[in-house]
Design an enzyme around this catalytic site. Structure first.
Site, mmCIF file in Angstrom:
data_model
loop_
_atom_site.group_PDB
_atom_site.id
_atom_site.type_symbol
_atom_site.label_atom_id
_atom_site.label_comp_id
_atom_site.label_asym_id
_atom_site.label_seq_id
_atom_site.Cartn_x
_atom_site.Cartn_y
_atom_site.Cartn_z
ATOM 1 N N GLU A 111 -10.779 -14.042 36.532
ATOM 2 C CA GLU A 111 -10.709 -15.907 36.262
ATOM 3 C C GLU A 111 -11.423 -16.486 36.974
ATOM 4 O O GLU A 111 -12.490 -15.078 38.251
ATOM 5 C CB GLU A 111 -8.980 -15.950 35.905
ATOM 6 C CG GLU A 111 -8.198 -15.212 35.270
ATOM 7 C CD GLU A 111 -6.606 -16.550 34.670
ATOM 8 O OE1 GLU A 111 -6.920 -17.528 35.429
ATOM 9 O OE2 GLU A 111 -6.326 -15.222 33.988
ATOM 10 N N ARG A 270 -12.341 -24.528 38.259
ATOM 11 C CA ARG A 270 -11.648 -24.461 37.107
ATOM 12 C C ARG A 270 -12.451 -26.446 36.878
ATOM 13 O O ARG A 270 -12.179 -26.727 35.358
ATOM 14 C CB ARG A 270 -10.163 -24.935 36.899
ATOM 15 C CG ARG A 270 -9.475 -24.797 35.679
ATOM 16 C CD ARG A 270 -8.091 -24.327 35.995
ATOM 17 N NE ARG A 270 -8.135 -22.752 35.386
ATOM 18 C CZ ARG A 270 -6.936 -22.493 35.723
ATOM 19 N NH1 ARG A 270 -4.818 -22.800 35.955
ATOM 20 N NH2 ARG A 270 -7.500 -21.584 34.985
HETATM 21 C C1 SIN Z 1 -5.021 -19.257 32.452
HETATM 22 O O1 SIN Z 1 -4.516 -18.524 31.718
HETATM 23 O O2 SIN Z 1 -5.819 -19.610 31.960
HETATM 24 C C2 SIN Z 1 -4.038 -19.899 33.298
HETATM 25 C C3 SIN Z 1 -3.884 -19.540 34.647
HETATM 26 C C4 SIN Z 1 -3.584 -19.986 35.765
HETATM 27 O O3 SIN Z 1 -3.111 -22.160 35.273
HETATM 28 O O4 SIN Z 1 -3.621 -19.624 36.012
#
Ligand code: SIN
Length: 519
Positions: A111, A270
């Site tokens: 991520e 993010r």
């Molecule tokens: C997501 O799956 O993008 C959310 C993960 C998160 O908010 O930590």
């Protein structure tokens, strides 16, 4: 000997883990205003970050978390999170959680802003549901007493010590439950905003009750907006893990635009991606941006992201063949009840764990998939410190106090508050917009009544005032808090903000007007 009693409030991962662990030594009552397990946790998709692989390191996880937090993390809390995380994951597995595997090894996703693929998942994109169902099963099989559909309206405080909770049931009956300690694990407050990935229960009840009782809250201005929710009513989350697998963000003409804002493009922190999308939407006169996952293939998308696949198809999108419209939505509250490294608040007897707490782990911007881990690690630590002497509170000298909101204004309307906050205290903020929000909020009277909706409204209004006040006081941009009128980070503000209700015996810093301090 009498077994000590503990009340745990909230049934996401933090509350369930705390209740299970406390039940070994305490008489535990677990209270939730909904059914057992309804919480933000249940909807978590991407997963839970932890250092479980030989090509990763605790040091790298610490560095990534600190970089995302934009100078406002507590380094000690981050070190604890990353170092204790792997053991807690093994404990979660022992409690029955089944993470996905590939070729006999734990599967892992990537991520944004993680230097390594370290995000464990379950059921593809149903990680939260997998964790919740295993923990709910374990609680049902334990000696924990569960009170569902029971709202914790306020905390019982006797001689400066939290001694239990006052509850309201769905028929409006008030009851007092006494205990030796209360652990609040009641989650965030996404319902402050008109667009959120959070479920309806996320109304900040624990933070508001703790504040009214005199506990200090910290960093309440920091609200994280997830870059990609499906641009349809309900804002269904489209996990960052989709971009981690290679999906791209496109403007209305089909051009990749995130590289204009950050070298890591779609995998930038993010807050950067969320603002990049919001700016692009403005340039396109409100047309949503597109998430292009077509390169990943239909079979992979269905197997790896079954929930997103199902929901996007239900809305008429075949994301294996066409890009889908996405938009940012309120997702996670970094602020909350200020705690130490064992979940202890400034109010003796009151612990806070999970999203309701401000441990300092996330700083100004949470690293993706660190929140389930934080809940797990700090729920464990809190329970292990039950019964230990409470540390002496050392409020910062300029912690400022405030009076509660009034009761003679206009009737409160929740949807109006949610739009007000989205427009003025969302991804882009400025003094004039925040000032106008402040006076609108001050014009509403505190909702009264014993329906769950009225109790939630009272909490939302309380927290909205705190969030807006803190956002006004932070005259800089840092992490998720972006001020159009102060677009740069200012080292003078590289400090936590705190807020506390006026105590019964006001101290020398009590004031009727000002509610926030940077400390
Ligand atoms: C997501 O799956 O993008 C959310 C993960 C998160 O908010 O930590």
């Amino acid at each position: 000997m009498v077994t000590p009693r503990v009340i745990v409030v909230g049934t996401g991962i933090a509350g369930l883990v705390a209740a299970l662990r406390a039940a070994r030594t305490h008489t535990v009552t677990l209270v939730t205003k909904a059914e057992l397990g309804e919480s933000n946790t249940r909807y978590a998709q991407g997963g839970i970050a932890a250092v479980m692989f030989p090509d990763d390191s605790v040091g790298a996880h610490i560095d990534d978390t600190l970089a995302a937090g934009a100078g406002l993390n507590s380094r000690e809390a981050v070190e604890i999170l990353c170092a204790e995380g792997p053991d807690r994951i093994r404990d979660l597995v022992a409690l029955g959680v089944e993470f996905d595997h590939e070729n006999g090894l734990l599967a892992r996703g990537r991520e944004a802003a993680h230097s390594s693929a370290r995000v464990l998942h379950a059921g593809g994109d149903a990680t939260g549901a997998g964790i919740e169902s295993a923990l709910v099963r374990a609680v049902r099989a334990s000696n924990v007493s569960v009170l569902e559909f029971t709202f914790v309206r306020d905390l019982l405080v006797v001689d400066g010590q939290v001694r239990g909770v006052e509850t309201v049931d769905s028929a409006g009956a008030i009851r007092r439950l006494e205990a030796d300690a209360v652990i609040l694990a009641s989650g965030g407050a996404g319902q402050l905003y008109a667009h959120t990935t959070n479920p309806a229960v996320a109304t900040g009840d624990g933070a508001a009750a703790a504040f009214r009782a005199g506990a200090r809250l910290a960093d309440v201005e920091f609200y994280q907006f997830h870059p990609t929710s499906l641009a349809v009513p309900g804002n269904f989350l489209v996990s960052e893990a989709v971009r981690g697998e290679g999906a791209l963000l496109l403007d209305a003409t089909g051009r990749r635009f995130m590289a204009d804002w950050h070298p890591d493009a779609e995998l930038a922190p993010r807050d950067v991606v969320a603002r990049g999308i919001a700016r692009q939407v403005a340039v396109q006169d409100g047309a949503p941006v597109l998430l292009d996952a077509t390169g990943l293939g239909a079979a992979f998308l269905e197997a790896r992201f079954p929930g997103i696949d199902r929901v996007s198809r239900a809305h008429g999108f075949d994301w294996s063949r066409e890009p889908i419209p996405v938009t940012p939505a309120a997702h996670y509250w970094m602020g909350g009840i200020e705690t130490d490294l064992r979940g202890r608040s400034s109010l003796p007897g009151l612990y806070a764990v999970g999203e309701v707490a401000s441990t300092g782990v996330h700083g100004a911007n949470r690293l993706a998939s660190n929140s389930l881990l934080e809940s797990l690690v700090f729920a464990w630590r809190s329970v292990d410190s039950l019964g230990q002497p409470w540390p002496e509170d050392h409020p910062a000298p300029d912690t400022v106090l405030r009076d509660p909101i009034g009761s003679d204004g206009e009737p409160f309307v929740r949807a109006e508050l949610q739009h007000l906050l989205w427009d003025t205290a969302g991804m882009f903020r400025s003094a004039p917009a925040l000032e106008s929000a402040r006076s609108r909020i001050a014009g509403w009277s505190a909702p009264s009544g014993l329906s769950f909706a009225a109790l939630e409204d009272r909490n939302l209004l309380e927290l909205a005032g705190l969030l807006v006040g803190a956002a006004l006081a932070r005259r800089e941009s840092r992490g998720a808090h972006f001020r159009d009128d102060y677009p740069e980070a200012d080292p003078r503000f590289a400090r936590h903000s705190t807020v506390q209700v006026t105590p019964i015996a006001p101290g020398p810093h009590a004031t009727k007007e000002t509610s926030h301090a940077l400390v």
